[in-house]
Design a protein around this motif. Structure first.
Motif, PDB file in Angstrom:
ATOM      1  N   ASP A 131      32.511 -11.424  35.074  1.00  0.00           N
ATOM      2  CA  ASP A 131      33.425 -12.356  35.796  1.00  0.00           C
ATOM      3  C   ASP A 131      33.603 -11.221  37.356  1.00  0.00           C
ATOM      4  O   ASP A 131      34.200 -10.357  36.866  1.00  0.00           O
ATOM      5  N   GLN A 132      33.118 -11.812  38.418  1.00  0.00           N
ATOM      6  CA  GLN A 132      33.188 -10.986  39.555  1.00  0.00           C
ATOM      7  C   GLN A 132      34.702 -10.906  40.023  1.00  0.00           C
ATOM      8  O   GLN A 132      34.948  -9.945  40.806  1.00  0.00           O
ATOM      9  N   ARG A 133      35.757 -11.400  39.393  1.00  0.00           N
ATOM     10  CA  ARG A 133      37.025 -11.182  39.702  1.00  0.00           C
ATOM     11  C   ARG A 133      37.442  -9.915  39.174  1.00  0.00           C
ATOM     12  O   ARG A 133      38.600  -9.261  39.592  1.00  0.00           O
ATOM     13  N   MET A 134      36.595  -9.119  38.500  1.00  0.00           N
ATOM     14  CA  MET A 134      37.253  -7.862  37.640  1.00  0.00           C
ATOM     15  C   MET A 134      36.965  -7.057  39.206  1.00  0.00           C
ATOM     16  O   MET A 134      37.338  -5.721  39.257  1.00  0.00           O
ATOM     17  N   ALA A 135      36.617  -7.406  40.160  1.00  0.00           N
ATOM     18  CA  ALA A 135      36.289  -6.597  41.332  1.00  0.00           C
ATOM     19  C   ALA A 135      37.731  -6.207  41.926  1.00  0.00           C
ATOM     20  O   ALA A 135      37.749  -5.140  42.723  1.00  0.00           O
ATOM     21  N   VAL A 136      38.650  -6.848  41.346  1.00  0.00           N
ATOM     22  CA  VAL A 136      40.229  -6.493  42.027  1.00  0.00           C
ATOM     23  C   VAL A 136      40.622  -5.246  41.348  1.00  0.00           C
ATOM     24  O   VAL A 136      41.435  -4.351  42.130  1.00  0.00           O
ATOM     25  N   ASN A 137      39.824  -4.717  40.296  1.00  0.00           N
ATOM     26  CA  ASN A 137      40.117  -3.273  39.853  1.00  0.00           C
ATOM     27  C   ASN A 137      39.570  -2.242  40.831  1.00  0.00           C
ATOM     28  O   ASN A 137      40.015  -1.108  40.777  1.00  0.00           O
ATOM     29  N   PHE A 138      38.899  -2.551  41.842  1.00  0.00           N
ATOM     30  CA  PHE A 138      38.058  -1.689  42.475  1.00  0.00           C
ATOM     31  C   PHE A 138      38.294  -2.006  44.069  1.00  0.00           C
ATOM     32  O   PHE A 138      37.494  -1.368  44.865  1.00  0.00           O
ATOM     33  N   ILE A 139      39.367  -2.716  44.444  1.00  0.00           N
ATOM     34  CA  ILE A 139      39.511  -3.035  45.674  1.00  0.00           C
ATOM     35  C   ILE A 139      39.736  -1.727  46.431  1.00  0.00           C
ATOM     36  O   ILE A 139      40.636  -1.065  46.289  1.00  0.00           O
ATOM     37  N   PRO A 210      33.176  -3.829  44.149  1.00  0.00           N
ATOM     38  CA  PRO A 210      32.513  -3.677  45.703  1.00  0.00           C
ATOM     39  C   PRO A 210      32.482  -1.947  45.937  1.00  0.00           C
ATOM     40  O   PRO A 210      32.500  -1.741  47.133  1.00  0.00           O
ATOM     41  N   LEU A 211      32.156  -1.176  44.956  1.00  0.00           N
ATOM     42  CA  LEU A 211      31.969   0.025  45.252  1.00  0.00           C
ATOM     43  C   LEU A 211      30.749   0.704  46.076  1.00  0.00           C
ATOM     44  O   LEU A 211      31.114   1.283  47.205  1.00  0.00           O
ATOM     45  N   PRO A 212      29.649  -0.011  45.924  1.00  0.00           N
ATOM     46  CA  PRO A 212      28.594   0.372  46.793  1.00  0.00           C
ATOM     47  C   PRO A 212      28.645  -0.072  48.150  1.00  0.00           C
ATOM     48  O   PRO A 212      28.483   0.515  49.165  1.00  0.00           O
ATOM     49  N   GLN A 213      29.467  -1.328  48.201  1.00  0.00           N
ATOM     50  CA  GLN A 213      29.700  -1.946  49.684  1.00  0.00           C
ATOM     51  C   GLN A 213      30.666  -1.045  50.097  1.00  0.00           C
ATOM     52  O   GLN A 213      30.713  -0.875  51.517  1.00  0.00           O
ATOM     53  N   THR A 214      31.773  -0.320  49.349  1.00  0.00           N
ATOM     54  CA  THR A 214      32.772   0.420  49.948  1.00  0.00           C
ATOM     55  C   THR A 214      32.135   1.699  50.702  1.00  0.00           C
ATOM     56  O   THR A 214      32.376   2.087  51.751  1.00  0.00           O
ATOM     57  N   VAL A 215      31.395   2.405  49.847  1.00  0.00           N
ATOM     58  CA  VAL A 215      30.624   3.575  50.317  1.00  0.00           C
ATOM     59  C   VAL A 215      29.689   3.130  51.632  1.00  0.00           C
ATOM     60  O   VAL A 215      29.611   4.128  52.542  1.00  0.00           O
ATOM     61  N   GLN A 216      29.015   2.124  51.443  1.00  0.00           N
ATOM     62  CA  GLN A 216      28.188   1.786  52.696  1.00  0.00           C
ATOM     63  C   GLN A 216      29.057   1.541  54.017  1.00  0.00           C
ATOM     64  O   GLN A 216      28.511   2.108  54.907  1.00  0.00           O
ATOM     65  N   ILE A 347      35.045  -9.213  49.307  1.00  0.00           N
ATOM     66  CA  ILE A 347      35.821  -9.315  47.992  1.00  0.00           C
ATOM     67  C   ILE A 347      36.511 -10.763  47.996  1.00  0.00           C
ATOM     68  O   ILE A 347      36.302 -11.537  46.936  1.00  0.00           O
ATOM     69  N   GLU A 348      37.085 -11.055  48.984  1.00  0.00           N
ATOM     70  CA  GLU A 348      37.700 -12.657  49.217  1.00  0.00           C
ATOM     71  C   GLU A 348      36.782 -13.746  48.661  1.00  0.00           C
ATOM     72  O   GLU A 348      37.351 -14.549  47.963  1.00  0.00           O
ATOM     73  N   GLU A 349      35.570 -13.655  49.195  1.00  0.00           N
ATOM     74  CA  GLU A 349      34.530 -14.510  48.820  1.00  0.00           C
ATOM     75  C   GLU A 349      34.151 -14.597  47.216  1.00  0.00           C
ATOM     76  O   GLU A 349      33.800 -15.342  46.949  1.00  0.00           O
ATOM     77  N   VAL A 350      34.518 -13.465  46.706  1.00  0.00           N
ATOM     78  CA  VAL A 350      34.021 -13.506  45.226  1.00  0.00           C
ATOM     79  C   VAL A 350      35.518 -13.652  44.264  1.00  0.00           C
ATOM     80  O   VAL A 350      35.332 -14.469  43.186  1.00  0.00           O
ATOM     81  N   GLY A 352      38.577 -14.958  45.508  1.00  0.00           N
ATOM     82  CA  GLY A 352      39.252 -16.224  45.999  1.00  0.00           C
ATOM     83  C   GLY A 352      40.254 -15.671  46.742  1.00  0.00           C
ATOM     84  O   GLY A 352      40.734 -14.443  46.910  1.00  0.00           O
ATOM     85  N   LYS A 353      40.771 -16.563  47.744  1.00  0.00           N
ATOM     86  CA  LYS A 353      41.898 -16.290  48.718  1.00  0.00           C
ATOM     87  C   LYS A 353      43.202 -15.922  47.927  1.00  0.00           C
ATOM     88  O   LYS A 353      44.009 -15.264  48.465  1.00  0.00           O
ATOM     89  N   ASP A 354      43.537 -16.739  46.851  1.00  0.00           N
ATOM     90  CA  ASP A 354      44.951 -16.545  46.205  1.00  0.00           C
ATOM     91  C   ASP A 354      45.108 -15.027  45.759  1.00  0.00           C
ATOM     92  O   ASP A 354      46.150 -14.507  45.722  1.00  0.00           O
ATOM     93  N   ILE A 355      44.006 -14.468  45.198  1.00  0.00           N
ATOM     94  CA  ILE A 355      44.230 -13.136  44.575  1.00  0.00           C
ATOM     95  C   ILE A 355      44.145 -12.195  45.764  1.00  0.00           C
ATOM     96  O   ILE A 355      44.970 -11.328  45.773  1.00  0.00           O
ATOM     97  N   MET A 356      43.460 -12.452  46.665  1.00  0.00           N
ATOM     98  CA  MET A 356      43.397 -11.697  47.890  1.00  0.00           C
ATOM     99  C   MET A 356      44.619 -11.461  48.600  1.00  0.00           C
ATOM    100  O   MET A 356      45.137 -10.697  49.543  1.00  0.00           O
ATOM    101  N   ASP A 357      45.198 -12.835  48.784  1.00  0.00           N
ATOM    102  CA  ASP A 357      46.435 -13.001  49.406  1.00  0.00           C
ATOM    103  C   ASP A 357      47.667 -11.898  48.709  1.00  0.00           C
ATOM    104  O   ASP A 357      48.458 -11.338  49.170  1.00  0.00           O
ATOM    105  N   GLN A 358      47.525 -11.915  47.427  1.00  0.00           N
ATOM    106  CA  GLN A 358      48.484 -11.122  46.547  1.00  0.00           C
ATOM    107  C   GLN A 358      48.033  -9.656  46.949  1.00  0.00           C
ATOM    108  O   GLN A 358      49.059  -8.914  47.090  1.00  0.00           O
ATOM    109  N   VAL A 359      46.809  -9.330  46.951  1.00  0.00           N
ATOM    110  CA  VAL A 359      46.346  -7.984  47.416  1.00  0.00           C
ATOM    111  C   VAL A 359      47.121  -7.569  48.874  1.00  0.00           C
ATOM    112  O   VAL A 359      47.529  -6.691  48.883  1.00  0.00           O
ATOM    113  N   ARG A 360      46.887  -8.324  49.771  1.00  0.00           N
ATOM    114  CA  ARG A 360      47.359  -8.027  50.905  1.00  0.00           C
ATOM    115  C   ARG A 360      48.947  -8.229  50.857  1.00  0.00           C
ATOM    116  O   ARG A 360      49.517  -7.383  51.867  1.00  0.00           O
TER     117      ARG A 360
END
Length: 367
Positions: A131-139, A210-216, A347-350, A352-360
């Protein structure tokens, strides 16, 4: 055949050792054949478990493991403490067999077995493959300091509230986080504190979006590598260092290879105490309460000790000759702005907007 016999089928991936009914067969072939063999043996073990004599009513035997951390590591000690407390609270009715890093396989395959129910409990970094939403652990650059991190990842924290439903959808029962501290970039020969200086430097990244993307985005060339292969990769020059771990892992496991640790703090490194949901549901309410109480004890201890433990290893790294570098406020702000601008939209593409709105709405404001 007992459950202990069944455990004999499990494979020790890190050392290339196959445990089969208590006997050791060394130098088992590694690679794809080894992966297929491990998977087959896990399946065989599960089938044999169904045929094995049942324990007395109310008795259980569970498997607890992690993809990283030997017996003396903080994670290893936490697993032993969790298992011991479960045994004490249940007066021995619930026995927990603890396996340390590499003993049951590599990072991804171990998580696969966990989701399937062949492993009952883990202290782990969750994989995003299910479940790519697990990416919220690594934002990256979500929390900026210890006080903020502890509040956000705590029992009633906004990040905890965000991730619990995702774990449930994956078939995992969530007990809580096991915070370690802020990750950095550890390298040999040279180091970088800016996007420009990082050009051409290859660093290992956990193969988790998104850890590789972050380091990149920070300017490094990210090379996703499984934990068990990191030392050799640094030693042979496949990569120039490691990334996104707290300093403990880099000094204790790769200290003879690495010269610098840059405290970029782009991620807050957190393991999680989890259980396969079916394994948890198979327990009665009393035993579920025992596992939960024991887990909360481990979590509370780690929350109170995490910063002191991280500070201890920062000092230990310097004592052993590793140079510890904190980027200037300007350099860190440049990384924060670049990473948030490049990686957060991915990350938002993976997720969703609702989760990233909460993050922001809840993420720390850079200072």
């Amino acid at each position: 055949m007992t459950y202990a016999d069944v455990l004999g089928f499990l494979v020790c991936g890190g050392g290339g050792v196959l445990w089969l009914f208590g006997r050791t067969i060394k130098n088992v072939t590694q690679g794809s054949h080894m992966k297929h063999l491990r998977t087959s043996l896990f399946a065989s073990a599960a089938a044999l478990a169904l045929a094995a004599p049942a324990f007395a009513a109310g008795e259980h035997r569970l498997v607890l493991t992690s993809e990283a951390g030997d017996r003396e590591s903080p994670v290893g000690k936490a697993m032993q403490a969790w298992a011991s407390e479960i045994g004490e609270l249940s007066e021995g009715r619930i026995q927990v067999d603890v396996f340390f890093q590499g003993e049951l396989g590599g990072q991804q395959e171990l998580f696969d077995q966990f989701v399937r129910g062949n492993v009952d409990m883990m202290i782990t970094w969750p994989q995003t493959s299910y479940d790519q939403r697990m990416a919220v652990n690594f934002i990256p650059y979500t929390v900026m300091g210890w006080e903020d991190a502890i509040e956000s990842y705590g029992k009633d924290g906004w990040l905890t509230q965000l991730v619990q439903p995702i774990y449930a959808d994956m078939g995992l029962h969530y007990f809580g986080p096991f915070p370690e501290g802020f990750g950095g970039i550890a390298t040999k020969g040279e180091y970088a504190t800016s996007f420009e200086d990082a050009q051409g430097m290859k660093v290992r990244s956990q193969p988790i979006f998104p850890l590789p993307q972050t380091v990149q985005a920070m300017g490094f060339q990210a090379v996703p590598i499984d934990w068990s292969e990191v030392y050799t990769s640094i030693q042979t020059g496949v990569v120039d260092g490691d990334s996104s771990n707290v300093i403990y892992w880099d000094v204790e496991y790769f200290g003879d290879q690495l010269d610098y640790f840059v405290q970029s703090s782009h991620n807050f490194s957190t393991f999680y105490l989890l259980m396969n949901a079916d394994s948890f549901a198979a327990l009665d309410a009393e035993d579920q309460a025992i596992l939960t109480e024991a887990a909360e004890g481990v979590i509370d201890t780690q929350f109170s000790a995490a910063k002191a433990e991280d500070d201890k290893w920062i000092a230990e790294a310097q004592k052993r000759g590793m140079e510890y570098i904190v980027p200037s406020a300007e350099d860190k702000m440049a990384w924060i702005e670049r990473v948030r601008a490049e990686v957060w939209p991915q990350i938002e593409e993976v997720v969703g907007k609702d989760i990233m709105d909460q993050v922001r709405a809840n993420a720390s404001t850079p200072k």
